[in-house]
Design a protein around this motif. Structure first.
Motif, PDB file in Angstrom:
ATOM      1  N   MET A 158       0.845  -1.186   0.000  1.00 21.07           N
ATOM      2  CA  MET A 158       0.000   0.000   0.000  1.00 21.07           C
ATOM      3  C   MET A 158       0.885   1.243   0.000  1.00 21.07           C
ATOM      4  O   MET A 158       1.884   1.304   0.695  1.00 21.07           O
ATOM      5  N   THR A 159       0.487   2.208  -0.768  1.00 21.89           N
ATOM      6  CA  THR A 159       1.248   3.449  -0.818  1.00 21.89           C
ATOM      7  C   THR A 159       0.950   4.316   0.391  1.00 21.89           C
ATOM      8  O   THR A 159      -0.125   4.256   0.961  1.00 21.89           O
ATOM      9  N   LYS A 160       1.937   5.102   0.731  1.00 23.85           N
ATOM     10  CA  LYS A 160       1.821   5.979   1.892  1.00 23.85           C
ATOM     11  C   LYS A 160       0.860   7.133   1.578  1.00 23.85           C
ATOM     12  O   LYS A 160       0.889   7.699   0.492  1.00 23.85           O
ATOM     13  N   ARG A 161       0.021   7.472   2.533  1.00 30.36           N
ATOM     14  CA  ARG A 161      -0.914   8.581   2.388  1.00 30.36           C
ATOM     15  C   ARG A 161      -0.135   9.900   2.321  1.00 30.36           C
ATOM     16  O   ARG A 161       0.818  10.101   3.068  1.00 30.36           O
ATOM     17  N   VAL A 162      -0.563  10.799   1.454  1.00 31.82           N
ATOM     18  CA  VAL A 162       0.078  12.101   1.311  1.00 31.82           C
ATOM     19  C   VAL A 162      -0.508  13.038   2.362  1.00 31.82           C
ATOM     20  O   VAL A 162      -1.733  13.158   2.490  1.00 31.82           O
ATOM     21  N   HIS A 163       0.352  13.695   3.103  1.00 25.11           N
ATOM     22  CA  HIS A 163      -0.093  14.610   4.158  1.00 25.11           C
ATOM     23  C   HIS A 163      -0.784  15.823   3.533  1.00 25.11           C
ATOM     24  O   HIS A 163      -0.366  16.329   2.491  1.00 25.11           O
ATOM     25  N   SER A 164      -1.822  16.295   4.188  1.00 27.29           N
ATOM     26  CA  SER A 164      -2.602  17.418   3.661  1.00 27.29           C
ATOM     27  C   SER A 164      -1.764  18.688   3.500  1.00 27.29           C
ATOM     28  O   SER A 164      -2.012  19.480   2.583  1.00 27.29           O
ATOM     29  N   ARG A 165      -0.758  18.884   4.350  1.00 28.70           N
ATOM     30  CA  ARG A 165       0.119  20.060   4.183  1.00 28.70           C
ATOM     31  C   ARG A 165       0.886  19.981   2.865  1.00 28.70           C
ATOM     32  O   ARG A 165       1.096  20.996   2.202  1.00 28.70           O
ATOM     33  N   ASP A 166       1.291  18.762   2.487  1.00 30.31           N
ATOM     34  CA  ASP A 166       2.006  18.574   1.225  1.00 30.31           C
ATOM     35  C   ASP A 166       1.093  18.828   0.026  1.00 30.31           C
ATOM     36  O   ASP A 166       1.517  19.400  -0.977  1.00 30.31           O
ATOM     37  N   VAL A 167      -0.151  18.402   0.140  1.00 31.17           N
ATOM     38  CA  VAL A 167      -1.118  18.619  -0.948  1.00 31.17           C
ATOM     39  C   VAL A 167      -1.381  20.115  -1.107  1.00 31.17           C
ATOM     40  O   VAL A 167      -1.379  20.646  -2.226  1.00 31.17           O
ATOM     41  N   GLU A 168      -1.595  20.801   0.002  1.00 34.01           N
ATOM     42  CA  GLU A 168      -1.830  22.246  -0.054  1.00 34.01           C
ATOM     43  C   GLU A 168      -0.621  22.969  -0.640  1.00 34.01           C
ATOM     44  O   GLU A 168      -0.770  23.836  -1.509  1.00 34.01           O
ATOM     45  N   ALA A 169       0.571  22.614  -0.197  1.00 33.04           N
ATOM     46  CA  ALA A 169       1.793  23.247  -0.718  1.00 33.04           C
ATOM     47  C   ALA A 169       1.930  23.006  -2.214  1.00 33.04           C
ATOM     48  O   ALA A 169       2.290  23.921  -2.969  1.00 33.04           O
ATOM     49  N   ALA A 170       1.626  21.804  -2.665  1.00 31.31           N
ATOM     50  CA  ALA A 170       1.719  21.483  -4.089  1.00 31.31           C
ATOM     51  C   ALA A 170       0.725  22.312  -4.901  1.00 31.31           C
ATOM     52  O   ALA A 170       1.069  22.840  -5.970  1.00 31.31           O
TER      53      ALA A 170
END
Length: 184
Positions: free
Chosen positions: A1-13
């Motif tokens: 299973m792939t690691k969940r992406v943190h919401s801070r990383d999604v917002e920054a992206a």
């Protein structure tokens, strides 16, 4: 299973992609100011910038930005399959998927956001017009609608905030409303 992406990383992206595509928070805030200042003469650009920033914390908006901008970038590199490549590259008038994604990100802020999005999609204010003009560098088939979505959400958020202030809600109640809006 792939690691969940943190919401801070999604917002920054999402924020990074906007900047890379030439869209700044103040660009969007100018549209918000134009939309809301007739209803609130004391409105400041600072409040509009804050509202845009708050909208960009919403996952629904971040996800729409990531998908839409990625499709624009793939179209620029001619990496989409035909006939989708031609449709996205030319921003075909009957192609409504760009508006559908942007509209989906508007529903979290209610009917004011929906009607404001429709207005912005039709009249193309500010940076939206620049992105929509096909003489620009790059493909912005999705981005112009996504910027309209952000501006519509920020406008709706402000309209509700201003009403909360008029009704003299406490800072705690207003903060609670802000947290509620972050869901989605």
């Amino acid at each position: 299973m792939t690691k969940r992406v943190h919401s801070r990383d999604v917002e920054a992206a999402a924020r990074t992609l906007l900047a890379e595509r030439g869209v700044s928070i103040p660009d969007i805030a100018e549209i918000v100011f134009e939309m809301q200042s007739p209803f609130s003469p004391q409105l400041t650009m600072s409040e509009c910038i804050e509202s845009v920033d708050k909208v960009l914390t919403k996952r629904e908006m971040q996800h729409a930005l990531l998908v839409g901008i990625e499709l624009d970038k793939l179209a620029e590199k001619k990496m989409l399959s035909e006939p989708l490549q031609a449709i996205v590259e030319m921003d075909e008038g009957l192609f409504g998927v760009d508006e559908t994604i942007a509209l989906g990100a508007v529903f979290g802020y209610g009917s004011i956001a929906v009607t404001t999005f429709g207005h912005l999609d039709k009249y193309k204010l500010g940076i939206i017009r620049k992105l929509d003009t096909k003489t620009n560098e790059g493909v912005h088939t999705f981005l112009d609608d996504l910027v309209a979505s952000i501006a519509a959400n920020a406008s709706s958020r402000l309209a509700h905030r201003l009403r909360d202030q008029e009704e003299r809600l406490s800072k705690e109640e207003i903060a609670m409303n802000d947290q509620e809006e972050k869901i989605g």
